[in-house]
Design an enzyme around this catalytic site. Structure first.
Site, PDB file in Angstrom:
ATOM      1  N   CYS A   2       8.157  -5.576 -19.681  1.00 38.28           N
ATOM      2  CA  CYS A   2       8.351  -5.475 -21.121  1.00 38.28           C
ATOM      3  C   CYS A   2       8.007  -4.066 -21.589  1.00 38.28           C
ATOM      4  O   CYS A   2       7.048  -3.458 -21.123  1.00 38.28           O
ATOM      5  CB  CYS A   2       7.520  -6.468 -21.919  1.00 38.28           C
ATOM      6  SG  CYS A   2       7.864  -8.169 -21.516  1.00 38.28           S
ATOM      7  N   ARG A  27      11.545  -1.306 -17.774  1.00 38.18           N
ATOM      8  CA  ARG A  27      10.385  -2.199 -17.761  1.00 38.18           C
ATOM      9  C   ARG A  27      10.776  -3.672 -17.883  1.00 38.18           C
ATOM     10  O   ARG A  27       9.947  -4.561 -17.694  1.00 38.18           O
ATOM     11  CB  ARG A  27       9.439  -1.846 -18.912  1.00 38.18           C
ATOM     12  CG  ARG A  27       8.917  -0.440 -18.837  1.00 38.18           C
ATOM     13  CD  ARG A  27       8.016  -0.158 -20.007  1.00 38.18           C
ATOM     14  NE  ARG A  27       6.788  -0.928 -19.933  1.00 38.18           N
ATOM     15  CZ  ARG A  27       5.703  -0.544 -19.277  1.00 38.18           C
ATOM     16  NH1 ARG A  27       5.696   0.596 -18.638  1.00 38.18           N
ATOM     17  NH2 ARG A  27       4.629  -1.291 -19.262  1.00 38.18           N
ATOM     18  N   TRP A  74      10.896  -8.612 -20.051  1.00 33.64           N
ATOM     19  CA  TRP A  74      10.990  -9.170 -18.704  1.00 33.64           C
ATOM     20  C   TRP A  74      10.306 -10.518 -18.803  1.00 33.64           C
ATOM     21  O   TRP A  74       9.101 -10.599 -19.038  1.00 33.64           O
ATOM     22  CB  TRP A  74      10.278  -8.261 -17.701  1.00 33.64           C
ATOM     23  CG  TRP A  74      10.433  -8.729 -16.286  1.00 33.64           C
ATOM     24  CD1 TRP A  74      11.505  -8.542 -15.465  1.00 33.64           C
ATOM     25  CD2 TRP A  74       9.472  -9.460 -15.515  1.00 33.64           C
ATOM     26  NE1 TRP A  74      11.274  -9.119 -14.238  1.00 33.64           N
ATOM     27  CE2 TRP A  74      10.037  -9.693 -14.245  1.00 33.64           C
ATOM     28  CE3 TRP A  74       8.201  -9.968 -15.784  1.00 33.64           C
ATOM     29  CZ2 TRP A  74       9.374 -10.382 -13.230  1.00 33.64           C
ATOM     30  CZ3 TRP A  74       7.541 -10.660 -14.771  1.00 33.64           C
ATOM     31  CH2 TRP A  74       8.125 -10.863 -13.516  1.00 33.64           C
ATOM     32  N   ASN A 100       3.441  -6.881 -24.658  1.00 36.05           N
ATOM     33  CA  ASN A 100       3.646  -6.659 -23.216  1.00 36.05           C
ATOM     34  C   ASN A 100       2.381  -7.138 -22.530  1.00 36.05           C
ATOM     35  O   ASN A 100       1.299  -6.632 -22.820  1.00 36.05           O
ATOM     36  CB  ASN A 100       3.872  -5.163 -22.979  1.00 36.05           C
ATOM     37  CG  ASN A 100       3.737  -4.745 -21.525  1.00 36.05           C
ATOM     38  OD1 ASN A 100       3.363  -3.624 -21.233  1.00 36.05           O
ATOM     39  ND2 ASN A 100       4.034  -5.630 -20.610  1.00 36.05           N
ATOM     40  N   GLY A 101       2.513  -8.115 -21.642  1.00 34.72           N
ATOM     41  CA  GLY A 101       1.332  -8.641 -20.950  1.00 34.72           C
ATOM     42  C   GLY A 101       1.376 -10.156 -20.943  1.00 34.72           C
ATOM     43  O   GLY A 101       2.442 -10.757 -21.132  1.00 34.72           O
ATOM     44  N   GLU A 481       9.701  -0.842   4.389  1.00 35.56           N
ATOM     45  CA  GLU A 481      10.183  -0.212   3.160  1.00 35.56           C
ATOM     46  C   GLU A 481      11.715  -0.146   3.145  1.00 35.56           C
ATOM     47  O   GLU A 481      12.348  -0.375   2.115  1.00 35.56           O
ATOM     48  CB  GLU A 481       9.546   1.182   3.007  1.00 35.56           C
ATOM     49  CG  GLU A 481      10.095   2.049   1.899  1.00 35.56           C
ATOM     50  CD  GLU A 481       9.939   1.480   0.489  1.00 35.56           C
ATOM     51  OE1 GLU A 481       9.314   0.420   0.330  1.00 35.56           O
ATOM     52  OE2 GLU A 481      10.475   2.099  -0.439  1.00 35.56           O
ATOM     53  N   LYS A 485      14.023  -1.894   0.308  1.00 29.14           N
ATOM     54  CA  LYS A 485      15.029  -1.181  -0.497  1.00 29.14           C
ATOM     55  C   LYS A 485      16.338  -1.943  -0.467  1.00 29.14           C
ATOM     56  O   LYS A 485      16.970  -2.146  -1.492  1.00 29.14           O
ATOM     57  CB  LYS A 485      15.263   0.246   0.043  1.00 29.14           C
ATOM     58  CG  LYS A 485      14.188   1.263  -0.226  1.00 29.14           C
ATOM     59  CD  LYS A 485      14.032   1.689  -1.659  1.00 29.14           C
ATOM     60  CE  LYS A 485      13.087   0.818  -2.398  1.00 29.14           C
ATOM     61  NZ  LYS A 485      11.697   1.055  -2.452  1.00 29.14           N
ATOM     62  N   GLU A 488      16.147  -5.409  -2.398  1.00 31.26           N
ATOM     63  CA  GLU A 488      15.948  -5.413  -3.848  1.00 31.26           C
ATOM     64  C   GLU A 488      17.159  -4.924  -4.636  1.00 31.26           C
ATOM     65  O   GLU A 488      17.362  -5.352  -5.760  1.00 31.26           O
ATOM     66  CB  GLU A 488      14.685  -4.659  -4.263  1.00 31.26           C
ATOM     67  CG  GLU A 488      14.714  -3.166  -4.104  1.00 31.26           C
ATOM     68  CD  GLU A 488      13.385  -2.505  -4.532  1.00 31.26           C
ATOM     69  OE1 GLU A 488      13.003  -1.520  -3.917  1.00 31.26           O
ATOM     70  OE2 GLU A 488      12.760  -2.986  -5.477  1.00 31.26           O
ATOM     71  N   HIS A 504       8.819 -11.798  20.213  1.00 33.23           N
ATOM     72  CA  HIS A 504       7.965 -12.958  19.930  1.00 33.23           C
ATOM     73  C   HIS A 504       8.606 -13.880  18.893  1.00 33.23           C
ATOM     74  O   HIS A 504       7.918 -14.624  18.212  1.00 33.23           O
ATOM     75  CB  HIS A 504       6.588 -12.479  19.463  1.00 33.23           C
ATOM     76  CG  HIS A 504       5.886 -11.653  20.489  1.00 33.23           C
ATOM     77  ND1 HIS A 504       5.389 -12.196  21.650  1.00 33.23           N
ATOM     78  CD2 HIS A 504       5.652 -10.328  20.574  1.00 33.23           C
ATOM     79  CE1 HIS A 504       4.852 -11.233  22.391  1.00 33.23           C
ATOM     80  NE2 HIS A 504       5.016 -10.083  21.758  1.00 33.23           N
ATOM     81  N   LYS A 603      10.291  -2.561 -13.402  1.00 39.96           N
ATOM     82  CA  LYS A 603       9.637  -1.467 -12.677  1.00 39.96           C
ATOM     83  C   LYS A 603       8.122  -1.598 -12.650  1.00 39.96           C
ATOM     84  O   LYS A 603       7.494  -1.422 -11.618  1.00 39.96           O
ATOM     85  CB  LYS A 603      10.033  -0.147 -13.335  1.00 39.96           C
ATOM     86  CG  LYS A 603       9.397   1.059 -12.678  1.00 39.96           C
ATOM     87  CD  LYS A 603      10.422   1.867 -11.971  1.00 39.96           C
ATOM     88  CE  LYS A 603       9.837   2.910 -11.060  1.00 39.96           C
ATOM     89  NZ  LYS A 603      10.181   2.710  -9.670  1.00 39.96           N
TER      90      LYS A 603
HETATM   91  C1  F6R Z   1       9.945  -1.422  -4.919  1.00 42.89           C
HETATM   92  C2  F6R Z   1       8.996  -1.132  -5.968  1.00 42.89           C
HETATM   93  C3  F6R Z   1       7.822  -2.035  -6.110  1.00 42.89           C
HETATM   94  C4  F6R Z   1       6.580  -1.223  -6.512  1.00 42.89           C
HETATM   95  C5  F6R Z   1       5.412  -2.168  -6.815  1.00 42.89           C
HETATM   96  C6  F6R Z   1       4.131  -1.413  -7.118  1.00 42.89           C
HETATM   97  O1  F6R Z   1      10.953  -0.466  -4.864  1.00 42.89           O
HETATM   98  O2  F6R Z   1       9.155  -0.219  -6.732  1.00 42.89           O
HETATM   99  O3  F6R Z   1       7.590  -2.765  -4.954  1.00 42.89           O
HETATM  100  O4  F6R Z   1       6.253  -0.352  -5.474  1.00 42.89           O
HETATM  101  O5  F6R Z   1       5.738  -2.982  -7.897  1.00 42.89           O
HETATM  102  O6  F6R Z   1       4.283  -0.590  -8.225  1.00 42.89           O
HETATM  103  P1  F6R Z   1       3.327   0.636  -8.488  1.00 42.89           P
HETATM  104  O7  F6R Z   1       3.521   1.613  -7.388  1.00 42.89           O
HETATM  105  O8  F6R Z   1       3.747   1.163  -9.814  1.00 42.89           O
HETATM  106  O9  F6R Z   1       1.929   0.090  -8.493  1.00 42.89           O
END
Ligand code: F6R
Length: 608
Positions: A2, A27, A74, A100-101, A481, A485, A488, A504, A603
């Site tokens: 949010c 957000r 969100w 937000n929260g 990672e 990527k 997501e 395994h 994000k």
């Molecule tokens: C994936 C991604 C998330 C963040 C996670 C932590 O591409 O961006 O997995 O890495 O939500 O966020 P931060 O780094 O802001 O604590």
């Protein structure tokens, strides 16, 4: 999770709010809404879906006025719908609130209000705030909010306006970010600085629990008891350009291409003459005395950089290091005491689980550091020292430049602390410093040379349902990672696995339609990775290999080969992830996905 904005001044509020919300859409983007003081009351406009839907609504049903609040959501409590969209309005129609929260005790508060005859219009936790503050309101919104805050549990950034005090916005934060923007005859409010940059660079980051009252004439700050406090005005060095796509189709692609610059910035001033200088952290052997263990806490992509960080710290600091998913750490019983140094890693500096894990550690006497990208965010404010990744604003939901700069920060931290404690040799320090200095150029090369191979690979495999990514040691986290990527942003299932673990269990998945991405640059595990690739090939699996330029064996083995420049082994995760970011990007775009705003995600995860 949010985004919230507020404006009071001579402009048309909706224009400022929409501009701000556009910058905050990363957000959350399930729905959006605004509330504007219209001279006789409050006009509320909402729309489900992206901000463009709200713009369309405003085009046909305008809301005029010079004071307003806006929200991009969100969804947490209640599905995306008009009723659940913010702003929420009180039972008497006079008060409007955005949030937000999460209000953790909302159910208990809601039941109380229902018993008092209040009717609810939404399924959200936020609506209780609207009704509670309206009930407390006796002509002063500030006082009414302060009274209600005493009863709220959870995390919040809140902004409210009331028809009987139509010249002011009252806002507060606890656990969720909020920044005040200072203008001339106008003032602003936002979850994050980019929302303000078109209008002002003068900002005040609200402290935990502070309450702000904004009018066009000024901003006053108070503590929770309504005692006036002075905020610290800062001039942000972020620019609007940094928050624009600058000709790239997506923020993610722009941010991938910004990595050479972001890495150069992260290293700048911190390496010189073959040595690492971490003066900004105020650390020395004395302040680290008694540290016997290190714990890294983080989430998602930041957690994977923490996994590389563990290997680096164990190699160069020689202290036992654990990496914890912050959401697990909080509910386990880790041994925390003064012998523990906790390192939190976070792009946003606002991730609720990471923040809370840190608080627990601080309460129990551990020492704390952070690697973070956002100045003024919550995590740097509660730790003993922060090594900032100077990646600039990361707006694409999929983290890219934050990750590679976090990895560079871990190299600096491991070698820097290692030297202080006498556990890193001068030769290693000089070797890694030289390696770090090469990185911006090498990433640049990768971004030019690899694109064709990666695009071809994306085209070939975009329609498969599953991917396996494997790596070992420093590049085991690269596998995790890389897989994250892909899943997501393309919604293709992908798993990251330690190469040695394939036999395994996961090897059972391998067949001729199943691609495995093997990250096998030169280094101590390369040969073992080659054996793992042979095992996959022997079962007719398809293999995409990421290997070091000039690896002839890889060239013969791989169905697709992606080459990275030769580098120090410890730095290989920084190079190896770049083509995998591109692979995810091109796969997703070829599938027509919304790369910067993948479904169900946001994000900055400021809820647990
Ligand atoms: C994936 C991604 C998330 C963040 C996670 C932590 O591409 O961006 O997995 O890495 O939500 O966020 P931060 O780094 O802001 O604590």
């Amino acid at each position: 999770m949010c985004g919230i904005v507020g404006y009071v001044g001579p402009r048309e509020a909706t224009e400022v709010l929409i501009e701000g919300l556009r910058r905050l859409e990363y957000r959350g983007y399930d729905s959006a809404g605004v509330a504007v003081m219209n001279g006789s009351g409050i006009s509320v406009r909402k729309a489900v879906g992206r901000l463009s839907a709200l713009e369309k609504e405003l085009a046909s049903n305008a809301a005029h006025g010079g004071l307003g609040i806006g929200h991009t959501r969100w969804a947490t409590h209640g599905a995306p719908s008009i009723a659940n969209s913010h702003p929420h309005v009180s039972y008497d129609g006079k008060l409007s609130v955005i949030h937000n929260g999460i209000i953790e005790n909302y159910r208990e508060l809601k039941n109380e209000l229902i018993a008092q005859g209040v009717k609810f219009a939404s399924d959200t936790d936020t609506e209780v705030v609207a009704h509670m503050v309206a009930r407390e309101f006796k002509g002063d919104l500030l006082q009414a909010l302060a009274a209600v805050l005493k009863r709220l549990r959870g995390a919040y950034a809140l902004a409210l306006c009331h028809a009987e005090q139509p010249d002011r916005i009252v806002a507060t934060r606890r656990g969720s970010p909020l920044v005040v923007g200072l203008g001339d005859g106008e003032n602003f409010l936002a979850s994050d600085v980019p929302a303000l940059l078109k209008y002002t660079r003068r900002v005040i980051y609200l402290e935990e629990g502070q309450i702000a009252e904004l009018t066009s004439a000024g901003v006053e700050l108070f503590d929770r008891e309504l005692k006036p406090v002075t905020g610290k005005e800062v001039l942000t060095d972020l620019t609007l350009d940094a928050a624009e796509k600058e000709g790239y189709e997506h923020f993610m692609l722009k941010e991938i291409h910004e990595q050479p610059r972001a890495l150069a910035e992260t290293i700048r001033g911190r390496v010189e003459g073959g040595r690492v200088d971490l003066g900004e952290l105020n650390l020395d052997a004395e302040s680290l005395k008694g540290v016997r263990r290190i714990a890294i806490v983080a989430c998602g992509t930041s957690l994977y950089s923490g996994m590389v960080g563990k290997y680096l710290l164990e190699s160069f600091v020689k202290l036992p290091t654990e990496t914890w998913s912050a959401s697990e750490f909080r509910y386990a019983d880790p041994v925390i005491d003064a012998s523990l140094l906790v390192i939190a890693v976070s792009q946003s500096g606002e991730t609720a689980d990471t923040l809370e894990a840190l608080r627990i550690c601080k309460q129990q006497g551990a020492r704390t550091l952070a690697i973070c990208n956002v100045m003024g965010s919550s995590i740097p404010r509660i730790v003993g020292g922060t090594l900032y990744t100077r990646a600039g604003p990361e707006i694409g939901v999929a983290s890219t430049k934050a990750y590679t700069t976090q990895l560079a920060a871990f190299v600096l931290l491991a070698v820097g602390i290692g030297r202080m404690l006498g556990s890193t040799t001068q030769a290693d320090e000089a070797r890694l410093v030289a390696g770090l200095e090469q990185l911006p150029r090498q990433v640049n090369e990768l971004l030019t040379d690899d694109i064709v191979a990666v695009k071809r690979c994306a085209k070939r495999y975009k329609d498969v349902f599953n991917f396996m990514y494997i790596g070992r040691h420093y590049n085991y986290p690269t596998a995790m990672e890389g897989a994250l990527k892909l899943k997501e942003i393309s919604y293709i299932h992908a798993e990251g696995y330690a190469g040695g673990e394939m036999k395994h269990g996961p090897l059972a998945l391998v067949e001729d339609t199943f691609p495995t991405i093997a990250i096998a640059p030169h280094g101590r595990t390369r040969e073992k990775m080659v054996s793992n690739v042979q095992e996959v090939k022997a079962r007719k699996g398809v293999v995409v290999m990421v290997s070091t330029l000039g690896d002839e064996e890889a060239r013969e083995l791989a169905d697709y080969l992606i080459e990275i420049p030769k580098c120090e082994e410890e730095l290989s995760p920084i190079l190896a992830i770049v083509p995998l970011q591109l692979l995810a990007y091109y796969t997703a775009t070829q599938l027509g996905r919304d790369v910067d705003k993948p479904r169900n995600l946001a994000k900055s995860v400021t809820v647990e």
